[in-house]
Each structure stands twice: as C-alpha cells, then as structure tokens.
Design an enzyme around this catalytic site. Structure first.
Site, PDB file in Angstrom:
ATOM      1  N   CYS A 134       0.878  -1.183   0.000  1.00 29.31           N
ATOM      2  CA  CYS A 134       0.000   0.000   0.000  1.00 29.31           C
ATOM      3  C   CYS A 134       0.907   1.224   0.000  1.00 29.31           C
ATOM      4  O   CYS A 134       1.041   1.914   1.004  1.00 29.31           O
ATOM      5  CB  CYS A 134      -0.921  -0.014   1.206  1.00 29.31           C
ATOM      6  SG  CYS A 134      -1.783  -1.585   1.466  1.00 29.31           S
ATOM      7  N   ALA A 135       1.554   1.495  -1.126  1.00 37.85           N
ATOM      8  CA  ALA A 135       2.775   2.289  -1.137  1.00 37.85           C
ATOM      9  C   ALA A 135       2.602   3.786  -1.354  1.00 37.85           C
ATOM     10  O   ALA A 135       3.486   4.560  -0.994  1.00 37.85           O
ATOM     11  CB  ALA A 135       3.730   1.737  -2.200  1.00 37.85           C
ATOM     12  N   ALA A 136       1.512   4.228  -1.983  1.00 41.58           N
ATOM     13  CA  ALA A 136       1.382   5.656  -2.294  1.00 41.58           C
ATOM     14  C   ALA A 136       1.284   6.480  -1.003  1.00 41.58           C
ATOM     15  O   ALA A 136       0.732   6.000  -0.006  1.00 41.58           O
ATOM     16  CB  ALA A 136       0.154   5.893  -3.167  1.00 41.58           C
ATOM     17  N   PRO A 137       1.868   7.695  -1.008  1.00 39.50           N
ATOM     18  CA  PRO A 137       2.501   8.375  -2.144  1.00 39.50           C
ATOM     19  C   PRO A 137       3.958   8.010  -2.402  1.00 39.50           C
ATOM     20  O   PRO A 137       4.537   8.444  -3.380  1.00 39.50           O
ATOM     21  CB  PRO A 137       2.384   9.850  -1.750  1.00 39.50           C
ATOM     22  CG  PRO A 137       2.433   9.825  -0.258  1.00 39.50           C
ATOM     23  CD  PRO A 137       1.693   8.596   0.160  1.00 39.50           C
ATOM     24  N   GLY A 138       4.578   7.216  -1.509  1.00 39.81           N
ATOM     25  CA  GLY A 138       5.917   6.726  -1.811  1.00 39.81           C
ATOM     26  C   GLY A 138       6.973   6.983  -0.756  1.00 39.81           C
ATOM     27  O   GLY A 138       8.145   6.669  -0.969  1.00 39.81           O
ATOM     28  N   ASP A 172      -5.086  -4.616  -6.688  1.00 40.59           N
ATOM     29  CA  ASP A 172      -5.652  -5.010  -5.412  1.00 40.59           C
ATOM     30  C   ASP A 172      -4.779  -6.116  -4.813  1.00 40.59           C
ATOM     31  O   ASP A 172      -4.157  -6.892  -5.562  1.00 40.59           O
ATOM     32  CB  ASP A 172      -7.072  -5.536  -5.649  1.00 40.59           C
ATOM     33  CG  ASP A 172      -7.778  -5.882  -4.349  1.00 40.59           C
ATOM     34  OD1 ASP A 172      -8.380  -4.972  -3.767  1.00 40.59           O
ATOM     35  OD2 ASP A 172      -7.714  -7.052  -3.932  1.00 40.59           O
ATOM     36  N   CYS A 204      -1.022   4.246  10.946  1.00 38.83           N
ATOM     37  CA  CYS A 204      -0.865   5.571  11.550  1.00 38.83           C
ATOM     38  C   CYS A 204      -2.076   5.839  12.439  1.00 38.83           C
ATOM     39  O   CYS A 204      -2.774   6.841  12.290  1.00 38.83           O
ATOM     40  CB  CYS A 204      -0.686   6.653  10.500  1.00 38.83           C
ATOM     41  SG  CYS A 204      -2.010   6.766   9.276  1.00 38.83           S
TER      42      CYS A 204
END
Length: 500
Positions: free
Chosen positions: A112-116, A163, A233
């Site tokens: 679940c990488a965005a925004p990086g 996904d 978070c």
C-alpha cells in the site's frame, strides 16, 4: 482541537487518563517538519552539514527535522529527488529493514505504497542488488507513486496498480512484505482535520476488518521465513495489537523484536495480557505523529495456510469495494508478456542508447512501441512473473522514445542514478531558470550550449532535458509533472539555502 467523544473515551480506556491527557494536549501542538535526504544524489558533505546544523531523526540515518518548513513546491532540488518530505515516526521502518535484511539481495513488496515515502526509504535501505515492487490499488495515487519513485532515481523498482488479491498467483514470491495498511488515521489528527471529522467507531471496525482481508490476501505471497512489516498511523488496539495477535494465531507468525534506544521514548504493547513486541509512537513522547509497527516472520518449512478469514463475513460492503474493482480489472486486463512489441527498431538503433547508462551490460533493454526501458537482467524472471498477473505502470528506468530517426531521452533517465554522467552535454542553470523549466516554460540557454539534447543541472544535480535548436530550447519536462501555480512567494526557503 475538538476530538470525538467516542475517540476520547476509548483511547483513555487503554492508555489511562494521565497518558491520554498528555496525548490530547500534544494533538493541539506544533507539527514537526522532517525530510529524508537521498544519499545517492547528495554528497557526503551535505550529510555532514545537516548533522552539524539540524536535529537528526534518531531512528533514520538520513532523516532530519527542519527548523522551518521549506517552500517545497518551488525548490528545484525537491523536484530533482534530492530529498523526500516524510513524517518522522514513519521512518522507523528503516530499523526493521536493517535488522532483518542483512547484506543479501531481497525481493520486497510495499503493498500500500502511495505516495511513496516508505518505498523511497526502503529502496535506499535495501541491500544492493535488491528488487522493490511498489503497489497502489487506487489509480490516481499509483501515478503519484510512480512519479515519486522516478524522481528518487533507483533503477531496481517495479510500480504496480493492483488489489492485494491480484497477487494471489505469486505464492512464496517475496522475501519481505511491507503492509502499511489503510487505517482510521488517528495518528494524523494533528495534520489532517478531515481525519478527525471522518473518524467513528464504525469506521475503526471497517478498517480492522479490511486490514485482515488485505493480510489474508497477501500472506501466501511471503516466502517461508520471510518478514512481514505491519504498520498503521493510528492509536487504537483493534487496528494494531489485536491485528498482530490475530496474525500470530491465524498464520502461526512469530512476532520479532527490534533493538531500540530508550531515548527514543517509543511505547510498547498496550494490549492487556499480551507481551509480544510492538512499537508505538505517541506525539507527546516522540517528535512526530502517531505511528505503529510490528515485525512478523512466516514459519519455516510450511506452505501457505488455508486462511479462514473471508470477506463474505465482513459487515460492510465498503470492505469489498477494492476487490470488486480488482475483479473488473482482471477481466479487462490484457496479458503483459516480458518482451514488448518491436516496431521496427533495429539493433543498431537500440545500441546507440546503451552508453547512456552506467554498466549498461547489466540491463535488458525492453521495447514497447517506440519507447525503451532498461531493467536489471538479474530480475527478468521475476518481472515476467509479475507481468503475468499484475498491471505494471513502470519497471526499471524509462530510457528513451524514438521520434522519427532521433532518440529523445526520457525524463526518468535524467532522474536515474543509472545515468552515465558523461552521456549528455550539461548546462548549469540558476533558480529562476530552474523554476521556468519546472513550469514547462521557455528556457534560455547560454550561447556556449551545444545544439541537440542538453541535460540541465541545478546545483550540479540533474533536473531534466531540453532540446536546444539554436534560437530556443524545447522543454522536455513531463507536462503532467509541471508546477501549475503561477504564484511565486516573495521569500523562498529551499534546501540549497539552508544547506549552504
């Protein structure tokens, strides 16, 4: 800050009144600003100066707190990938990677990488020769992810838009999984008022169930003895300790410890009756926002378990939303073979761009239409497997596009650390010209600049290409990445200013 009553009551119940009151007070306080420097683009002197001038983020080797917020939009070095603006607590991922990767190259998935932020960080920390797959399910966010990884400049990256269920065929494929799962965002309350307004106990329940669906989908992709890094978070135990306990019991996972300093003031397990190691950042104790992390190891000598957690049992249709969209994509997706279509580009034409990369013999040059990318030969089998199942946005380095008889270098090549420094003529430009370039406006070169492709640099850092045709220079900066604001602040604080 006015916090939801239900959040106050629940958080106080497991933190205790004294600890909660300190947290609530901190949430109304000042937000620290932190960045991570790109050591592949900035020299050692830059790091020495930062360490001498600014407070380092203690759990991140290249992280620093800034005394003032930079004017990021108008800082050319930000657009050149010299640093990334990242919340300090989330940089703690570095400790897990350094503790459990060693020196042997690995294949890692940031799911679940965005925004990086964590992807660029992981790419800097992973052992040399590793491959990072950075994925994002939401299409527009995946484009931002690809942009940020391109600017960071490391060639050993594949960006996908899928996904978690789409990875199901890649059994025992990855050495490391980073699952920074979508959560209720309690740790972002201080930064994002929307997170406060959208919070509810019902949303927390939706989140922890969605998180377990994601973990169930992706766990079979982890190799036996592989490492899963779980992070959120948020503060509540449902999305944190209770999910870790569930993975331990459901998957037979071993929860692993990290070596931390007492000076970091990281809080441990808040779940009554459990003592497995977890790492919780609270803004009244650590300088940063809310963050939670745990490290789990898959049992050795076991196949992927028959997971019992099913999305059909969840109590909200929104949990299944991404799965439905993934099914739609699978039906419409065209197979992506490793070899792209050759549209008549000869070996001689292709050989002309090989010298643009350092150690070009280590790369396979892949054709797709008139575009060429370079990908590590060491990971071609992995790339083939990924393409058979996933929607790939980017793999390796975008090198060039053939227009007519001429090769036009890609912006990704200018950003890449694989670029040969002597491949192109260079022109150093000042700040005003750099901003014009990043707005995709006209750039005036010196009379000494040669005709043809010229690499613009700012503070000796590559910024991008232009094509000098004499009376003007065609700006080759990507249209979709341009600075859209026509406003220019009277005072601009940039990295080069505070870095001397």
């Amino acid at each position: 800050m006015e916090l939801p009553v239900a959040f106050t009551d629940y958080t106080r119940s497991f933190m205790g009144a004294e600890e909660y009151n300190k947290l609530a007070e901190a949430l109304g306080g000042e937000q620290p600003v932190s960045i991570r420097l790109n050591e592949d683009k900035l020299g050692g002197s830059s790091f020495s100066l930062f360490r001498a001038s600014f407070r380092p983020v203690p759990w991140a080797g290249t992280g620093f707190y800034l005394p003032d917020r930079l004017t990021f939009t108008f800082d050319p070095l930000f657009h050149a990938g010299c640093y990334y603006v990242q919340e300090a607590a989330s940089m703690f991922v570095e400790q897990a990677l350094r503790r459990y990767t060693g020196d042997v190259p690995v294949t890692m998935l940031d799911l679940c990488a965005a925004p990086g932020g964590k992807s660029t960080h992981a790419r800097s920390v992973l052992p040399k020769g590793s491959l990072l797959v950075a994925n994002e399910v939401i299409r527009n966010r995946s484009q931002i992810l690809a942009e940020n990884l391109t600017k960071w400049g490391h060639p050993g990256v594949v960006v996908t838009n899928n996904d978690p269920a789409d990875f199901s065929s890649l059994t025992d494929f990855f050495d490391i999984l980073l699952t920074d799962v979508p959560c209720s965002g309690e740790g972002m309350f201080r930064k994002d008022p929307v997170a406060v307004s959208e919070w509810s106990p019902e949303n927390v329940d939706i989140c922890w169930q969605r998180q377990r669906r994601i973990l169930s989908d992706i766990w079979p992709c982890l190799k036996p003895e592989g490492i899963l890094i779980y992070s959120t978070c948020t503060y509540n135990t449902k999305e944190n300790e209770e999910n870790v306990r569930w993975m331990r019991d459901e998957f037979g996972a071993e929860v692993l410890p990290l070596e931390i300093s007492a000076d970091w003031n990281i809080t441990g397990n808040l779940l009554s009756g459990e003592d497995f190691p977890v790492y919780r950042f609270l803004p009244h104790r650590t300088k940063g926002e809310g963050f939670f992390l745990a490290v789990l190891r898959k049992p050795a000598g076991t196949g992927s378990p028959n997971l019992t957690f099913a999305t059909a049992n969840l109590n909200s249709a929104s949990v299944n939303q991404t799965s439905v969209s993934a099914d739609t994509r699978r039906k419409s997706r065209k197979p992506q073979g490793r070899g792209a279509k050759n549209t008549g580009i000869s070996k001689e034409q292709l050989a002309a761009i090989h010298p643009w990369l350092v150690s070009s013999g280590d790369y396979e040059f892949l054709l797709e239409g008139n575009r060429v990318s370079a990908f590590s030969k060491s990971y071609l089998p992995e790339l083939s497997a990924l393409r058979s199942s996933l929607r790939i946005l980017q793999a390796g380095v975008d090198v060039a596009e053939l227009k007519g008889k001429d090769w036009i270098p890609a912006h990704g090549l200018a950003m890449s650390i694989a670029l040969d420094p002597d491949a192109f003529a260079r022109e150093e430009i000042g700040r005003e010209q750099a901003i014009n370039y990043l707005r995709k406006e006209a750039v005036v070169l010196s009379e000494a600049a040669p005709r043809g492709i010229v690499l613009l640099t700012y503070k000796q850092i590559p910024l991008g290409f232009v094509k000098n045709i004499g009376n003007r220079a065609n700006n080759l900066y990507p249209q979709e990445w341009r600075i859209r604001s026509g406003y220019l602040p009277e005072e601009v604080l940039e990295l080069a200013t505070i870095n001397g």
